[in-house]
Design a protein around this motif. Structure first.
Motif, short mmCIF file in Angstrom:
data_model
loop_
_atom_site.label_atom_id
_atom_site.label_comp_id
_atom_site.label_asym_id
_atom_site.label_seq_id
_atom_site.Cartn_x
_atom_site.Cartn_y
_atom_site.Cartn_z
N ARG A 291 22.41 -15.28 -8.36
CA ARG A 291 21.38 -14.32 -8.74
C ARG A 291 22.02 -13.04 -9.30
N GLY B 3 23.98 -11.16 -17.01
CA GLY B 3 23.34 -12.08 -17.95
C GLY B 3 24.10 -13.39 -18.06
N ALA C 203 26.19 -3.41 -15.45
CA ALA C 203 24.87 -3.76 -16.00
C ALA C 203 24.34 -2.65 -16.89
N ASP D 122 23.64 -13.56 -12.75
CA ASP D 122 22.61 -13.76 -13.77
C ASP D 122 21.92 -12.44 -14.12
N THR D 123 21.52 -11.67 -13.09
CA THR D 123 20.75 -10.46 -13.34
C THR D 123 21.62 -9.30 -13.81
N ARG D 124 22.82 -9.16 -13.28
CA ARG D 124 23.66 -8.03 -13.64
C ARG D 124 24.49 -8.30 -14.90
N ASN E 80 23.59 -3.11 -20.86
CA ASN E 80 22.27 -2.82 -21.39
C ASN E 80 22.35 -1.88 -22.59
#
Length: 443
Positions: free
Chosen positions: A167, A174, A132, A170-172, A136
């Motif tokens: 979850r 995308g 992640a 999706d969060t780590r 980013n």
């Protein structure tokens, strides 16, 4: 009996593309059914990829080192067939890391070991957090370099997935989940996924999923598309390009358009090769050329290539005036690579075992017949290099920092026989692409 042996297949589809930046695909449809996360208990084993209070935090450097080990090991296997060959270690690592996030037990251990992590890595180690951080940073890459990474889960609309897994991905990563009707219309869903990949890669990658790769048994497809486009820091002038002989396969001389230009570039000579680093404008990314000393020496160089050798050569490279001859080249295989056999040979066997695979972190269906395993892994790339820079679907990035030293006798490097290229993130060291050019015409 036959029906009892049926199990849901999981497909991993890393697509590596570089051309013009593509527009965002249609938004994911509403999520498939998800299981309510169970209340934590002392008996519940920690999620291998989700950080917990007791879990170790992997650093981005850990992920990059693993990515290099995995990428070089897999490339050595893929390259055994000869001809042009390229893979994107970053794309494959991302797709397989998303999948490993749902693996448990020995299945998870095998996947992580194959992906280059230490065998004794605790299952609670937060590898996903490391990726992640890398993702980013890549999102913040500035023009003129374009780097876009798209992840997506395509799930059977009637199948129940674990909420924690959805979850996390999706969060780590995308990677939202999009519901599809694999049971009722598998061929139509194959076309849907292929169209998503084509859109994200400006049609450079088509038919990633071959016919009959999606069936009514499919329950989940994880897809990664990596797009890279960059301009050389030191452009090759069109006027300097002329036909020069290139020894295809190290044997047959064929006249091909060859670029020539002098600039200060990181250069290393030794270990039976010459290394030249070509930075892209902005300096964050570069293409590294590894040119064997012997015309027919590519196979020997590939066999001895290791993270340690690569680190020695990169660390030993110094800015020098380099007079470089490099053919325009294209690597555009018509068919995707079936990576599954290579991953099994590297030790990742349980994930492909329809009876013993443990992906209970993804789903816990009531019937054992509905548990997931990996059915196949498809990988396809596109790389094009010319006087202006690099377009790649599966990566080719080059950054060339210019030196400011007193003019000196240039080092002459002539890429007139098969050579290796890497596209790397110079800040993190992550390998976006690695490949060989056996025939610059892309044949």
């Amino acid at each position: 009996m036959l029906a009892a042996m049926r199990r849901a297949a999981l497909l991993l589809l890393p697509a590596l593309l570089a051309c013009e930046p593509s527009s965002t695909g249609a938004p994911a449809s509403s999520a498939p059914p998800v299981a309510t996360p169970p209340a934590p208990s002392a008996a519940t084993s920690p999620t291998p990829s989700a950080a917990t209070e007791d879990s170790a935090m992997a650093s981005p450097e850990d992920a990059v080192a693993a990515n290099t080990r995995f990428g070089l090991a897999l490339y050595q296997r893929v390259a055994q067939d000869g001809g042009n060959a390229t893979i994107s270690p970053a794309s494959l690592s991302l797709a397989l890391s998303m999948t490993a996030a749902g693996a448990r037990g020995e299945t998870a251990t095998q996947m992580r070991t194959t992906l280059g992590y230490p065998a004794k890595l605790p299952l609670g180690t937060d590898i996903d957090g490391a990726w992640a951080s890398i993702l980013n940073r890549w999102k913040a890459v500035a023009e003129p370099t374009e780097l876009a990474v798209a992840n997506r889960l395509f799930g059977e609309k009637s199948y129940t997935f674990e909420a924690d897994f959805l979850r996390l991905t999706d969060t780590r990563y995308g990677a939202p989940v999009e519901r599809l009707d694999f049971i009722g219309a598998p061929e139509a869903q194959r076309a849907t996924i292929n169209a998503w990949v084509e859109e994200r890669t400006k049609t450079r990658i088509d038919n990633l999923l071959p016919p009959r790769s999606i069936t009514d048994e499919t329950r989940l497809v994880l897809v990664n598309a990596l797009y890279f486009k960059a301009v050389w820091q030191d452009l090759f002038m069109d006027a300097g390009t002329k036909d020069e002989p290139f020894y295809v396969g190290g044997k047959t001389a064929v006249p091909l358009p060859t670029m020539r230009g002098g600039a200060y570039r990181n250069h290393f000579a030794g270990e039976g090769m010459a290394l030249v680093e070509l930075p892209y404008r902005g300096g964050e990314f570069s293409m590294v050329l590894l040119v064997p000393d012997d015309r027919a020496g590519l196979r020997d160089l590939e066999q001895k290539l290791s993270p340690e050798l690569l680190d020695r050569a990169l660390s030993g490279a110094t800015p020098q005036l380099v007079d470089l001859s490099l053919p325009r080249f294209l690597v555009d295989p018509p068919e995707p690579i079936d990576v599954a056999s290579h991953l099994k040979a590297m030790g990742m066997t349980l994930a492909f075992d329809r009876v013993r695979a443990d992906f209970s972190g993804m789903s816990k269906p009531p019937s054992p017949d509905d548990r997931l395993y990996i059915g196949n892994v498809f990988h396809k790339t596109f790389v094009a290099v010319d006087e202006k820079g690099t377009e790649a679907a599966a990566a080719t990035a080059v950054v060339m920092p210019r030196g400011g030293a007193k003019p000196a006798e240039p080092k002459r490097v002539v890429c007139d026989h098969p050579f290796l290229f890497l596209i790397r993130d110079r800040k993190s060291g992550a390998l976006l692409f690695i490949g060989r050019v056996d025939d610059p015409r892309g044949k």
